[in-house]
Design a protein around this motif. Structure first.
Motif, mmCIF file in Angstrom:
data_model
loop_
_atom_site.group_PDB
_atom_site.id
_atom_site.type_symbol
_atom_site.label_atom_id
_atom_site.label_comp_id
_atom_site.label_asym_id
_atom_site.label_seq_id
_atom_site.Cartn_x
_atom_site.Cartn_y
_atom_site.Cartn_z
ATOM 1 N N ASP A 27 0.825 -1.206 0.000
ATOM 2 C CA ASP A 27 0.000 0.000 0.000
ATOM 3 C C ASP A 27 0.859 1.257 0.000
ATOM 4 O OD1 ASP A 27 0.319 0.921 2.966
ATOM 5 O OD2 ASP A 27 -0.123 -1.221 3.090
ATOM 6 N N ASP B 70 0.863 3.654 2.038
ATOM 7 C CA ASP B 70 1.411 3.974 3.361
ATOM 8 C C ASP B 70 2.809 3.352 3.523
ATOM 9 O OD1 ASP B 70 -1.608 4.479 4.212
ATOM 10 O OD2 ASP B 70 -0.368 5.165 5.886
ATOM 11 N N LYS C 75 3.392 8.322 6.349
ATOM 12 C CA LYS C 75 2.744 9.630 6.527
ATOM 13 C C LYS C 75 3.628 10.747 7.038
ATOM 14 C CE LYS C 75 1.821 7.094 10.416
ATOM 15 N NZ LYS C 75 1.330 5.748 10.060
ATOM 16 N N LEU D 98 4.696 13.367 4.507
ATOM 17 C CA LEU D 98 3.723 14.004 3.613
ATOM 18 C C LEU D 98 3.544 15.482 3.915
ATOM 19 C CD1 LEU D 98 0.871 11.333 3.495
ATOM 20 C CD2 LEU D 98 3.033 11.371 2.283
ATOM 21 N N CYS E 164 -2.245 0.109 -3.328
ATOM 22 C CA CYS E 164 -3.588 0.279 -2.781
ATOM 23 C C CYS E 164 -3.558 1.267 -1.607
ATOM 24 C CB CYS E 164 -4.168 -1.063 -2.338
ATOM 25 S SG CYS E 164 -3.204 -1.926 -1.096
ATOM 26 N N GLY E 165 -4.754 1.714 -1.236
ATOM 27 C CA GLY E 165 -4.867 2.605 -0.080
ATOM 28 C C GLY E 165 -4.895 4.058 -0.455
ATOM 29 N N SER E 166 -4.199 4.846 0.320
ATOM 30 C CA SER E 166 -4.219 6.308 0.222
ATOM 31 C C SER E 166 -3.915 6.807 -1.184
ATOM 32 C CB SER E 166 -3.204 6.854 1.219
ATOM 33 O OG SER E 166 -2.818 8.167 0.885
ATOM 34 N N SER E 167 -4.534 7.931 -1.551
ATOM 35 C CA SER E 167 -4.373 8.514 -2.893
ATOM 36 C C SER E 167 -3.077 9.293 -3.052
ATOM 37 C CB SER E 167 -5.548 9.456 -3.173
ATOM 38 O OG SER E 167 -5.540 10.519 -2.230
ATOM 39 N N ARG E 168 -2.274 9.383 -2.014
ATOM 40 C CA ARG E 168 -1.086 10.247 -2.000
ATOM 41 C C ARG E 168 -0.204 10.084 -3.242
ATOM 42 N NH1 ARG E 168 1.091 7.402 3.504
ATOM 43 N NH2 ARG E 168 -1.060 7.920 4.027
ATOM 44 N N GLU E 169 -0.032 11.166 -3.981
ATOM 45 C CA GLU E 169 0.840 11.126 -5.171
ATOM 46 C C GLU E 169 2.303 11.126 -4.732
ATOM 47 O OE1 GLU E 169 -0.835 13.332 -8.387
ATOM 48 O OE2 GLU E 169 1.094 13.601 -9.373
ATOM 49 N N HIS E 170 2.517 11.351 -3.440
ATOM 50 C CA HIS E 170 3.868 11.264 -2.887
ATOM 51 C C HIS E 170 4.466 9.876 -3.154
ATOM 52 C CE1 HIS E 170 1.386 14.132 -0.719
ATOM 53 N NE2 HIS E 170 2.452 14.784 -0.336
ATOM 54 N N TRP F 171 5.934 9.972 -6.591
ATOM 55 C CA TRP F 171 7.046 10.936 -6.505
ATOM 56 C C TRP F 171 8.256 10.275 -5.847
ATOM 57 C CZ3 TRP F 171 3.505 15.266 -4.045
ATOM 58 C CH2 TRP F 171 2.694 15.809 -5.055
ATOM 59 N N ILE G 232 -6.233 4.653 -8.310
ATOM 60 C CA ILE G 232 -5.714 6.024 -8.144
ATOM 61 C C ILE G 232 -4.197 6.010 -8.312
ATOM 62 C CG2 ILE G 232 -5.589 8.053 -6.626
ATOM 63 C CD1 ILE G 232 -8.059 6.985 -5.134
ATOM 64 N N ASN H 105 -3.222 5.826 -11.986
ATOM 65 C CA ASN H 105 -3.391 7.160 -12.569
ATOM 66 C C ASN H 105 -2.229 8.079 -12.215
ATOM 67 O OD1 ASN H 105 -5.469 8.164 -14.111
ATOM 68 N ND2 ASN H 105 -6.946 7.905 -12.447
ATOM 69 N N ASN H 106 -1.870 8.065 -10.936
ATOM 70 C CA ASN H 106 -0.795 8.928 -10.459
ATOM 71 C C ASN H 106 0.541 8.587 -11.115
ATOM 72 O OD1 ASN H 106 -2.449 10.402 -8.752
ATOM 73 N ND2 ASN H 106 -1.971 9.183 -6.934
#
Lengths: 465, 204
Positions: B20, B22, B27, B30, B79-85, B88, B106, B109-110
């Motif tokens: 995922d 995470d 976090k 972020l 999977c999980g959080s949408s963070r584009e980090h 990156w 997501i 896509n990112n």
């Protein structure tokens, strides 16, 4: 052939068809928060671009903010800088911000419905995967990355490919002490964490109709944990009653016009779904996750699974890794697990209905002295209402900490985190390794199970107290 | 965005399902305001020990995988959080291609937005790639996006699918926003129509 609700919303938002299965879609509402937006605003500045429709974008601060001592500067200077940056960005680009001084500040997915911003038939996005929550109102709502946040700011539109559709029918009614959270945990246990990938789920059936709007939000919220792009529930009288007279809901003759449109937002009887899953709700008992994905789930009365319960190397390997991380052995009774922490909060379960359920269970009782239990309301408005109703007094008398609104220990971006090895019953949505703090062990549960567990000191159901 | 036409690089395999975002970037990282410099935090909790030293057991830390740019991973990667980090961090670390049996929506896509190519393969092939990556010597793959092919030193291993639009954007390194702005007038037309059809959406 008839159309699904998803298809109807899609068609109503096509700016330009790009191919048979993709289009540029108009976005009616974007919610913004401090963590996934700074780079998007920076991109606008670098390219000398404007925000196309500032009035269709709303912001709040929720992810990295402290939930106590708000009168003081943040202990975390970097988090402070991040919220200051959001404030500056909103001010520079003319976007309405519910900041920490606003009585309506709170978790983005809690405050948008509360303010009447979330409405049936809308397309809604946010740089947060739990944007699926808003589907509970019959809107098409999904999480996006920061590049797409920037694109929506600049163009109020996004290129999307058509999702497949899955109908999830919850037949029958929930039994006593089982809740929306148990329904969605049960579903994810069945379809798996990738079962919904490339799908939009539409939840239907008697149990869905019987749920409150809050319960429906809990279900749609966790659609993403099954991999789905979005979850959606057709609006009905409950939806309309919830929205009536909210701050941003249509008023007067506009309300009447909106209502006519909203009532058409249903899947046609002869519409086709790509997949159908049926679940007998009357058999759903309280559920809990034992492992490190939301699909690793058992009944609260159940046992930690054995590796031999799984077939295939991948599944067995995943089970072993989860057991190791969670400090569990196959065959252990879930209710024998002693807890260090209880967290009641998050965009999944921190609304007034959730807090009322908790208050009913803990009233006149004490939190087990061996654990720390914390309640973080979803918004400032909910906090105020809970205090007015006397719920906060019940929580404080029982020994819960009662905090200010925010995401808090759901993702542990602020100081609300688990220590390594701590075991926590949590009403949030993710039990990934380290999600609530490095080495922390999360068990996802309903507010009722969290409340009963806080009193007992171990995993417990309401019947145990 | 830098165009993606062909890529050749060494392969590292993470044989684990449901990795995922995470895990990809925890976090605590972020809070930065820029998109750069996330590579040193990639897989932080797995890659580093409590004392800050490198975890020698973690696959990315093995000497033969230094400089790897192609990641082969278990099902439902990202999977999980949408963070584009997450992309990156992967990109900043040097990853340009990720191969798995499925990617979270997501995240996938990112990846495209950042010039990372996610390749979906069948389970049998993934198992073969895992086995290949486990060989004692470092393994290199070649990806030709124009031909949609994945090869090793012996030739083409497999063809892969990609949406025509995603392919074009990667090949040309196109800017999504600039591209969308060609429809500026159509967006205005849509808005004008919506103001008549659904006027309550335009009251704020």
């Amino acid at each position: 052939m008839g159309k699904t609700l998803y298809q109807k919303i899609w068609e109503k938002h096509v700016v330009e068809e790009l191919s048979d299965d993709s289009a540029l879609l108009y976005i009616d509402l974007q919610m913004i928060h401090e963590v996934t937006s700074p780079q998007a605003f920076e991109g606008l500045r670098t390219n000398n671009r404007q925000v196309r429709c500032p009035n269709k974008n709303f912001a709040t601060m929720d992810h990295s903010i402290p939930t106590q001592n708000r009168h003081l500067p943040f202990a975390d200077r970097i988090a402070q800088l991040q919220v200051e940056t959001l404030a500056k960005n909103c001010s520079d680009f003319g976007i309405k911000l519910f900041d920490l001084n606003s009585p309506h500040q709170g978790i983005v997915h809690v405050i948008a419905p509360e303010q009447g911003l979330t409405q049936p038939g809308m397309t809604i996005v946010c740089g947060d995967s739990h944007t699926s929550t808003h589907g509970a109102f019959g809107s098409l709502a999904f999480g996006i990355g920061t590049s797409e946040v920037e694109q929506v700011l600049a163009t109020q539109s996004l290129v999307q490919s058509k999702a497949r559709t899955m109908k999830i029918e919850f037949t029958g009614s929930l039994k006593e002490h089982s809740y929306a959270k148990d329904m969605i945990l049960k579903l994810i246990g069945e379809i798996g964490t990738a079962g919904g990938t490339n799908y939009v789920l539409e939840y239907t059936g008697q149990a869905i109709r019987e749920l409150s709007i809050e319960g429906r939000m809990t279900i749609c919220n966790m659609s993403i944990e099954g991999g789905a792009r979005a979850g959606i529930i057709a609006p009905d009288e409950k939806t309309f009653a919830f929205l009536k007279s909210r701050r941003y809901s249509p008023q007067g003759s506009n309300w009447d016009k909106a209502l006519l449109h909203w009532k058409e937002l249903v899947t046609d009887k002869d519409a086709n779904f790509d997949k159908v899953v049926t679940i007998d709700t009357s058999r759903i008992s309280p559920h809990i996750t034992w492992g490190t994905t939301p699909s690793q789930v058992v009944e609260v009365d159940g046992y930690v699974p054995e590796i031999t319960d799984f077939s295939g190397r991948n599944q067995q390997d995943a089970c072993q890794k989860a057991l190791d991380y969670m400090g569990l052995k196959g065959g252990e009774k879930m209710k024998d697990l002693m807890l260090d922490r209880v967290f009641i909060g998050s965009c999944t379960n921190a609304r007034l209905e959730d807090l009322r359920i908790v208050a009913n269970i803990v009233k006149g009782r004490k939190v087990c002295p061996k654990l720390e239990a914390m309640i973080v309301p979803g918004s400032g408005s909910i906090k105020k209402m809970a205090e007015k109703e006397g719920l906060a007094d019940i929580f404080l008398a029982a020994g819960f900490e009662w905090r200010e609104a925010g995401c808090s220990m759901c993702l542990g971006m602020n100081e609300d985190i688990l220590q390594a090895g701590q075991r926590c019953a949590s009403t949030s949505n993710r039990n990934f390794e380290g999600r609530q703090g490095k080495g922390g062990r999360t068990h996802l549960v309903s507010p009722a199970v969290a409340a009963a567990s806080a009193i007992c000191g171990h995993i417990a159901s309401v019947n145990d107290i | 965005m830098e165009p993606f036409i062909k890529h050749q690089g060494s392969v590292v395999a993470m044989e684990r399902v449901n990795i995922d975002t995470d895990q990809i970037i925890p976090k605590q990282f972020l809070k930065k305001l820029s998109k750069i410099g996330f590579g040193k935090y990639l897989f932080f909790d797995w890659r580093f020990l409590e004392d800050g030293g490198l975890n020698p057991d973690f696959i990315l830390n093995k000497p033969k995988h230094q400089g790897a740019s192609i990641l082969v991973a278990g099902d439902n990667f990202g999977c999980g959080s949408s963070r584009e980090h997450a992309p990156w961090a992967l990109l900043d670390y040097g990853i340009r291609v990720i191969i798995s049996t499925s990617f979270a929506d997501i995240f996938s896509n990112n990846c495209y937005k950042n010039g990372i190519l996610p390749i979906v393969v069948k389970e049998e092939l993934l198992e073969k790639l895992f086995a290949q990556a486990k060989r004692p010597a470092s393994v290199e793959f070649m990806i030709n996006l124009e031909q949609q092919s994945l090869s090793d030193a012996d030739g083409v291993i497999s063809k892969f699918n990609i949406e025509a639009r995603q392919k074009e954007f990667l090949l040309k390194g196109l800017d999504d926003i600039k591209w969308t702005l060609q429809f500026k007038d159509k967006i205005s037309t849509f808005e004008n129509r919506q103001k008549v059809d659904l006027p309550w959406l335009w009251l704020n």
